[in-house]
Design a protein around this motif. Structure first.
Motif, mmCIF file in Angstrom:
data_model
loop_
_atom_site.group_PDB
_atom_site.id
_atom_site.type_symbol
_atom_site.label_atom_id
_atom_site.label_comp_id
_atom_site.label_asym_id
_atom_site.label_seq_id
_atom_site.Cartn_x
_atom_site.Cartn_y
_atom_site.Cartn_z
ATOM 1 N N ALA A 163 0.697 -1.095 -0.038
ATOM 2 C CA ALA A 163 0.027 0.044 -0.091
ATOM 3 C C ALA A 163 1.079 1.392 -0.054
ATOM 4 N N ILE A 164 1.782 1.358 0.901
ATOM 5 C CA ILE A 164 2.697 2.284 0.734
ATOM 6 C C ILE A 164 3.420 2.522 -0.440
ATOM 7 N N GLN A 165 3.966 1.471 -1.314
ATOM 8 C CA GLN A 165 4.493 1.624 -2.615
ATOM 9 C C GLN A 165 3.418 2.348 -3.594
ATOM 10 N N LEU A 166 1.927 2.120 -3.276
ATOM 11 C CA LEU A 166 1.183 2.758 -4.238
ATOM 12 C C LEU A 166 1.010 4.123 -3.896
ATOM 13 N N ASN A 171 2.887 10.643 -3.589
ATOM 14 C CA ASN A 171 3.197 11.382 -2.261
ATOM 15 C C ASN A 171 4.822 11.128 -2.448
ATOM 16 N N GLN A 172 5.167 12.672 -1.896
ATOM 17 C CA GLN A 172 7.011 12.589 -1.729
ATOM 18 C C GLN A 172 7.087 11.834 -0.446
ATOM 19 N N ARG A 173 6.247 12.113 0.616
ATOM 20 C CA ARG A 173 6.655 11.464 1.900
ATOM 21 C C ARG A 173 5.457 10.942 2.455
ATOM 22 N N VAL A 174 5.688 9.582 3.075
ATOM 23 C CA VAL A 174 4.523 8.835 3.584
ATOM 24 C C VAL A 174 5.042 8.493 4.743
ATOM 25 N N LEU A 175 4.408 8.839 6.251
ATOM 26 C CA LEU A 175 4.567 8.446 7.427
ATOM 27 C C LEU A 175 3.902 7.022 7.786
ATOM 28 N N TYR A 176 4.536 6.341 8.339
ATOM 29 C CA TYR A 176 3.905 5.058 8.932
ATOM 30 C C TYR A 176 4.026 5.053 10.101
ATOM 31 N N ARG A 196 11.792 8.492 1.663
ATOM 32 C CA ARG A 196 10.387 8.997 1.332
ATOM 33 C C ARG A 196 9.363 8.311 2.330
ATOM 34 N N VAL A 197 9.965 7.394 3.063
ATOM 35 C CA VAL A 197 9.018 6.765 4.155
ATOM 36 C C VAL A 197 9.525 7.095 5.492
ATOM 37 N N PHE A 198 8.854 7.388 6.356
ATOM 38 C CA PHE A 198 9.307 7.535 7.735
ATOM 39 C C PHE A 198 8.618 6.478 8.656
ATOM 40 N N THR A 199 9.121 5.485 9.597
ATOM 41 C CA THR A 199 8.627 4.586 10.272
ATOM 42 C C THR A 199 8.675 4.708 11.774
ATOM 43 N N LEU A 200 7.341 4.879 12.333
ATOM 44 C CA LEU A 200 7.381 5.089 13.656
ATOM 45 C C LEU A 200 6.638 3.861 14.309
ATOM 46 N N SER A 201 7.337 3.291 15.346
ATOM 47 C CA SER A 201 6.525 2.074 16.030
ATOM 48 C C SER A 201 6.536 2.280 17.504
ATOM 49 N N TYR A 202 5.412 1.860 18.233
ATOM 50 C CA TYR A 202 5.408 1.814 19.523
ATOM 51 C C TYR A 202 5.038 0.434 19.817
#
Ligand code: TV1
Ligand code: CA
Ligand code: ZN
Length: 397
Positions: A163-166, A171-176, A196-202
């Motif tokens: 989904a992020i690849q789509l 989009n220039q920047r996707v936050l996960y 171009r993707v920032f990943t944030l996990s709790y």
């Protein structure tokens, strides 16, 4: 019939293929696709279907899955059945199937199951891309542990990565953002070399009394992606390791402070929120002590930034509370409040009735089911936030 009308402002779409429900990992396996039936029943019983656009997406195709996954892995996954599986075949084990834990069993209809939940996430991303939706929901997705050639932790295909690849095509920047109690390692790894993707996990992080790390054992605060300064993805992951028993007020403060800082610094043009419900109190596999509304607070917070939002499921191993939470969060998206008394005409109403099942209401107090003492002190959490904000300084230069 509850007088709900489509609210102006947010266009919400709900992507759901009911065939996903009929798959079983095996009788003792904690992952129960049946929780999606319960979720859908609650959403319908509250009349939320009148407030959203409903889609029944087609399964993803082999070609679509190949955008992320290896061909060899997909060809094995598409052909293996409980009848032809050879559990001691090196290929079988090297692709992550079976093994001692049997986290990723081969079951009837496996390929069908993975194509369905992946197709739904792709359909949701598609709707955001062509601006038909402001918020697109797929509760059947969120399988964040799958790698390009490896099944892991109940996840075979990484629908989130697809989904992020789509989304990256528009989009220039996707936050996960990932609030499942487990570390979102597969998504983090897939984009480790991208800025171009920032990943944030709790997630829960730590070693148990028995000496085993909590699955998957990664995601400490100092894990920020590649360390090579030449790597574009450097500093584009943030991990928030949390100890057992975190409560509503602590989690809300932590989530709001850190997520807010990330959104302001990174300024994403789209957000993907994996809303795994195993971070609730009383979850069969989880360790946290959150109530439904504290979990939903994360959705409200992300929604308030007004960016295109893909909301997906994930873990969640006490099905009645998974259904309650995802129904509540669907209502949060469309901007409506739900009455606490569950509508009496719900199929499977027994699953929600009786003191041990939450007494027939939508928002039972899950602190009552507390099984884990709170090991998080205010001091620890303040230090964690300080370190997290410090990590974000890598984004500056
Ligand atoms: C079959 C039958 C498999 C019963 C697995 C719990 C089972 C678990 C089972 C189980 C179980 C895990 C490990 C151990 C790594 C293994 C959807 C050293 C009662 C996103 C995945 C957790 C979480 C995997 C997935 C974990 C998600 N916990 N009963 N397996 N080896 N695996 O610890 O993030 O929620 O538990
Ligand atoms: Ca997580
Ligand atoms: Zn999980």
């Amino acid at each position: 019939q509850y007088g709900l009308e489509k609210p102006r402002g947010y266009n919400v779409s709900f992507h759901y293929n009911p065939h996903v429900e009929y798959h079983h990992f095996g009788s003792s396996h904690p992952m129960k696709p049946w929780r999606l039936t319960l979720t859908k029943q609650l959403v319908l019983a509250y009349g939320l279907e009148y407030t959203m656009d409903l889609y029944e997406p087609r399964p993803a195709t082999m070609d679509e899955l190949q955008v992320f996954h290896d061909r060899d892995y997909l060809s094995f996954l598409s052909q293996v059945t409980p009848q032809n599986a050879k559990p001691d075949d090196p290929a079988y084990l090297s692709f992550g199937f079976g093994g001692e834990s049997n986290d990723c069993p081969v079951f009837d209809g496996l390929w069908n199951y993975v194509s369905i939940y992946s197709g739904a996430s792709m359909s949701a991303a598609h709707n955001l891309n062509n601006k038909q939706s402001d918020i697109a929901i797929n509760w059947s997705g969120g399988l964040h542990h799958a790698k390009k050639n490896l099944a892991s932790g109940f996840c075979y295909i990484n629908d989130i990565v697809l989904a992020i690849q789509l989304l990256l095509t528009q989009n220039q920047r996707v936050l996960y953002i990932d609030i499942d109690v487990h570390h979102g390692d597969g998504v983090e790894a897939a984009f480790e070399s991208s800025d171009r993707v920032f990943t944030l996990s709790y997630h829960k992080f730590g070693i148990d009394r028995n000496g085993y790390p909590f699955f998957p054992g990664t995601g400490n605060i100092n894990e920020m992606g590649p360390t090579d300064p030449a790597n574009r993805g450097k500093g584009h992951s943030l991990n928030i390791p949390i100890d057992d028993g975190i409560d509503d007020e602590q989690y809300k403060w932590l989530f709001k402070t850190v997520t807010g800082a990330v959104i302001e610094k990174y300024n994403p043009t789209a957000i993907v929120l994996q809303s795994g419900a195993d971070s609730l109190g009383g979850d069969r596999l989880g360790r946290f002590n959150l109530n439904i509304k504290a979990h939903g607070f994360c959705v409200e917070t992300v929604k308030s930034y007004g960016r295109p939002l893909l909301l997906i499921g994930g873990g969640g191993y006490t099905p009645r509370n998974v259904a309650r939470t995802w129904c509540h969060e669907t209502a949060v998206c469309v901007g409506t409040e739900l009455h606490n008394e569950l509508p009496s005409h719900i199929p499977y109403i027994q699953a929600f009735q009786g003191a041990e099942n939450g007494g027939g209401i939508l928002y039972p107090d899950l602190h009552n089911t507390k099984r884990h003492d709170n090991l998080n002190t205010q001091d620890n959490l303040h230090k964690l936030v300080t370190q997290a904000l410090e990590n974000l300084r890598y984004l500056e230069g």
